[in-house]
Scaffold this motif. Structure first.
Motif, PDB file in Angstrom:
ATOM      1  N   VAL A  69      28.242  40.031  38.095  1.00 11.95           N
ATOM      2  CA  VAL A  69      29.174  40.468  37.043  1.00 11.95           C
ATOM      3  C   VAL A  69      30.090  41.568  37.574  1.00 11.95           C
ATOM      4  N   ILE A  70      29.516  42.524  38.297  1.00 10.65           N
ATOM      5  CA  ILE A  70      30.333  43.601  38.878  1.00 10.65           C
ATOM      6  C   ILE A  70      31.341  43.029  39.868  1.00 10.65           C
ATOM      7  N   ASN A  71      30.897  42.091  40.691  1.00  6.38           N
ATOM      8  CA  ASN A  71      31.795  41.445  41.644  1.00  6.38           C
ATOM      9  C   ASN A  71      32.943  40.736  40.925  1.00  6.38           C
ATOM     10  N   ALA A  72      32.610  40.030  39.843  1.00  9.80           N
ATOM     11  CA  ALA A  72      33.635  39.314  39.078  1.00  9.80           C
ATOM     12  C   ALA A  72      34.612  40.296  38.418  1.00  9.80           C
ATOM     13  N   ILE A  73      34.109  41.407  37.875  1.00  8.11           N
ATOM     14  CA  ILE A  73      34.973  42.387  37.199  1.00  8.11           C
ATOM     15  C   ILE A  73      35.908  43.065  38.205  1.00  8.11           C
ATOM     16  N   VAL A  74      35.350  43.482  39.339  1.00  3.75           N
ATOM     17  CA  VAL A  74      36.183  44.131  40.361  1.00  3.75           C
ATOM     18  C   VAL A  74      37.249  43.158  40.867  1.00  3.75           C
ATOM     19  N   SER A  75      36.863  41.904  41.076  1.00  2.13           N
ATOM     20  CA  SER A  75      37.829  40.891  41.527  1.00  2.13           C
ATOM     21  C   SER A  75      38.900  40.650  40.481  1.00  2.13           C
ATOM     22  N   LEU A  76      38.498  40.633  39.219  1.00  2.00           N
ATOM     23  CA  LEU A  76      39.446  40.427  38.123  1.00  2.00           C
ATOM     24  C   LEU A  76      40.444  41.579  38.056  1.00  2.00           C
ATOM     25  N   ILE A  77      39.950  42.802  38.219  1.00  2.00           N
ATOM     26  CA  ILE A  77      40.831  43.972  38.185  1.00  2.00           C
ATOM     27  C   ILE A  77      41.776  43.972  39.385  1.00  2.00           C
ATOM     28  N   LYS A  81      43.577  37.690  36.664  1.00  2.00           N
ATOM     29  CA  LYS A  81      42.882  36.518  36.133  1.00  2.00           C
ATOM     30  C   LYS A  81      43.388  35.249  36.807  1.00  2.00           C
ATOM     31  N   TRP A  90      31.305  28.105  35.803  1.00  2.00           N
ATOM     32  CA  TRP A  90      30.390  29.114  35.252  1.00  2.00           C
ATOM     33  C   TRP A  90      28.957  28.590  35.178  1.00  2.00           C
TER      34      TRP A  90
END
Length: 196
Positions: A69-77, A81, A90
């Motif tokens: 989740v952290i990896n996905a959030i950092v990548s999203l930021i 998107k 998913w």
């Protein structure tokens, strides 16, 4: 998408990152011999062992989910998107996280068996460190196809590169789940018969 897939390729290192969970949850009480106090208070040996292994699995699964989740959030930021996700992206990643956690748990449960058998944290830790590498070497040298289901290093790389997805993960979950159940039974049997 690339960041999540790239992280999946290198997710095999999580087995080494989670050694601290093994030491803290399972190994410390055996090293300090404080498990005797818990067993003397009326807790059965099987309940004690099952609660330790359940907590270990929940920590591994929860941490793996958190890391993704952290990896996905950092990548999203950082990257923004993506315009679209591949079909089943998913669901496939959730299945992979569960299969990865089970695969890691196999090594930790076998390590717990060694811990109980030899009363040695060192034997258990050495197994955790060397076993994934030994399994991969054996699979390459001996060409034993059945080892692919417990080969943590190849499994993470194959998923990250897209060679395994969706329904292909089911045999990994079933085989690793079966190994977990068998080794838990062996652990309980050993713990019940062993004198400390």
């Amino acid at each position: 998408l690339t960041a999540v897939q790239s992280f999946s390729v290198s997710a095999c290192v999580l087995i080494y990152c989670f050694i601290i969970y093994y030491v803290h949850i399972f190994s410390t009480e055996f090293s300090n011999r404080t498990y005797k106090n818990i067993l003397m208070s009326g807790t059965s040996r099987s309940t004690y062992l099952f609660s330790k292994l359940t907590m270990l699995f929940l920590m591994i699964l929860g941490s793996t989910i958190g890391i993704y989740v952290i990896n996905a959030i950092v990548s999203l930021i950082y990257y923004g998107k993506p315009t679209s996700f591949p079909e089943g992206f998913w669901i496939s990643n959730v299945q992979f996280i569960f299969a990865l956690s089970l695969c890691i748990m196999v090594y930790y449960i076998v390590a717990s068996f060694l811990q109980i058998l030899f009363n040695s944290t060192i034997a258990a830790i050495i197994f955790i460190v060397l076993a994934p590498i030994a399994v991969q070497i054996l699979q390459v040298i001996q060409s034993w196809e059945w080892l692919q289901y417990i080969d943590l290093l190849s499994f993470t790389q194959a998923f990250g590169l897209g060679f395994i997805e969706g329904a292909d993960l089911i045999p990994y979950v079933l085989i690793n789940g079966g190994i977990v159940i068998v080794v838990i039974i062996m652990n309980i049997t050993l713990l019940k018969t062993k004198e400390f």
